[in-house]
Design a protein around this motif. Sequence first.
Motif, PDB file in Angstrom:
ATOM      1  N   UNK A 377     135.721  24.773  12.227  1.00 56.27           N
ATOM      2  CA  UNK A 377     134.927  25.482  13.210  1.00 56.27           C
ATOM      3  C   UNK A 377     135.237  26.953  13.352  1.00 56.27           C
ATOM      4  N   UNK A 378     136.013  27.538  12.419  1.00 58.12           N
ATOM      5  CA  UNK A 378     136.207  28.987  12.431  1.00 58.12           C
ATOM      6  C   UNK A 378     134.892  29.645  12.026  1.00 58.12           C
ATOM      7  N   UNK A 379     134.706  30.888  12.371  1.00 57.05           N
ATOM      8  CA  UNK A 379     133.390  31.531  12.224  1.00 57.05           C
ATOM      9  C   UNK A 379     132.936  31.692  10.783  1.00 57.05           C
ATOM     10  N   UNK A 380     133.789  31.401   9.801  1.00 56.95           N
ATOM     11  CA  UNK A 380     133.332  31.450   8.403  1.00 56.95           C
ATOM     12  C   UNK A 380     132.197  30.470   8.133  1.00 56.95           C
ATOM     13  N   UNK A 381     132.153  29.337   8.857  1.00 55.66           N
ATOM     14  CA  UNK A 381     131.071  28.365   8.636  1.00 55.66           C
ATOM     15  C   UNK A 381     129.843  28.679   9.479  1.00 55.66           C
ATOM     16  N   UNK A 382     129.947  29.676  10.343  1.00 57.17           N
ATOM     17  CA  UNK A 382     128.819  30.146  11.139  1.00 57.17           C
ATOM     18  C   UNK A 382     128.128  31.324  10.451  1.00 57.17           C
ATOM     19  N   UNK A 383     128.904  32.374  10.170  1.00 49.32           N
ATOM     20  CA  UNK A 383     128.317  33.650   9.782  1.00 49.32           C
ATOM     21  C   UNK A 383     127.772  33.652   8.354  1.00 49.32           C
ATOM     22  N   UNK A 384     128.608  33.237   7.386  1.00 51.87           N
ATOM     23  CA  UNK A 384     128.156  33.259   5.996  1.00 51.87           C
ATOM     24  C   UNK A 384     126.905  32.428   5.762  1.00 51.87           C
ATOM     25  N   UNK A 385     126.868  31.171   6.225  1.00 50.18           N
ATOM     26  CA  UNK A 385     125.663  30.367   6.032  1.00 50.18           C
ATOM     27  C   UNK A 385     124.444  30.923   6.770  1.00 50.18           C
ATOM     28  N   UNK A 386     124.654  31.550   7.938  1.00 50.39           N
ATOM     29  CA  UNK A 386     123.520  32.172   8.630  1.00 50.39           C
ATOM     30  C   UNK A 386     122.978  33.348   7.822  1.00 50.39           C
TER      31      UNK A 386
END
Length: 451
Positions: A377-386
């Motif tokens: 749940x670190x932001x790497x799985x939020x930002x890059x895929x977005x």
Amino acid sequence: MNSIISLLLVAAVAAPGAPDKGRSEPVADPVYPAYGNPAIDVLHYGLDLDWKPSKRVLTGKAVLTVRAVKNIDKIALDFGHALRVDEVTVAGKRVKARHPGDDLVIPLRSPVAAGKRVKVAVRYHGTPAPVRTGQYRSDTSMLGFRSAGDGSAWALQEPYGAFTWFPVNDQPSDEARYDVAVTVPRGWAAVAHGRFQGRKGNTYRWRSTESVASYVTLLTIDHYDRFNDKGPRGIPITYWLRKGDRSQYLPVVRQTPAILRWLEQRLGPYPFSSAGVVVTSDSGMETQQMVTLAPDFLTPNVVAHEMAHQWFGDAVTPRTWRDLWMNEGFAMYFEWAWAAGHGSKKLETYLSDARAVDGQLRKLAGPPGHYKSDMFGVSNVYYGPALMLHEIRKQLGDKRFFATLRAWVQEHKGTTQDRASFVSWLNNKTGTDFTALIDDWLDSPTTPATS
């Protein structure tokens, strides 16, 4: 992004409400293999719970309808070590189950063939204890059932932790339907996932007729007031707020119908029969049909994020935790889009800000498709895929992009999916080969170039 327990297992019969609708095809999870059992598929959970705030004791009966995925001679479930097992019966006859650590192993008197069902009823009680995960994020370092000094309690569990308050196949690929009844003292209220069925005496009842992954289940108990609302097409919405939160946060949650209408315009019909928001003491989650948010997270932007998850993560669930990006990348993108349409910052600013930190996030936590297991749940799985979704949008154009996302959810509602199935479907649906683009964004240790 936890005294006295009894278990009762009885003969194989159908759970209420056509439990085949809860059928899944479980697989072993490669990120957190200690949780879940791919040999079984739980079709339905019936939970009858009682919480004593003054003693912090949970008493429960859990009735599970289990389908054997392969021939089995035992049923292994995840179940918290802090809870005491009192009794287990199979087909009406008592057996001796083992409860080592957070596992519950139930021997079967005779093997159950693949495709056959057995109905398990579990009675238990105790003081639940949360699980310490060792995760980098503070709000996922402790998961499952927790209680406060005043007797209030809440249970949030992503990627695991449901086992701290009921026996469960605690992995995302095994979805099931639920009926939950929670009895609390007078003046308290109990909120769970699914649709509110009403209160009888001090017992609150909830039902999920659509399949639910264990990580988006919910139990929270506090001095709640209920507020009713309606969403698009008359969808019933309930808000559950503590008295001290009412004046500040009721105006925020009242924006839910407008947020759902905005999402429906882009993603198609809201995928469930009800919606809601409940205020809890910690963190926030896309718990199914009843979004959970602590006051620190209760903003319209975050409500939009968690409501977007009802399409991405709840209606269509990742088969394993390797594909967490399928939840967070989509929800993050629609949070940015909502915020850009209702605030002063443009979408391009959100994208630029994310791109500026994406490289450091990949260095810290790994690429989105291969994040480190202690970096859930670190932001790497939020930002890059977005950012990846925006690149797909640029190639398809707005009309085709949103039509494609609508089709993805509507065609796969109630299923678990993974990267391979998404990429194959996307390529076939659009007539464009996005394989290299998606692999680059999900696997690269550095931020890919944009078109």
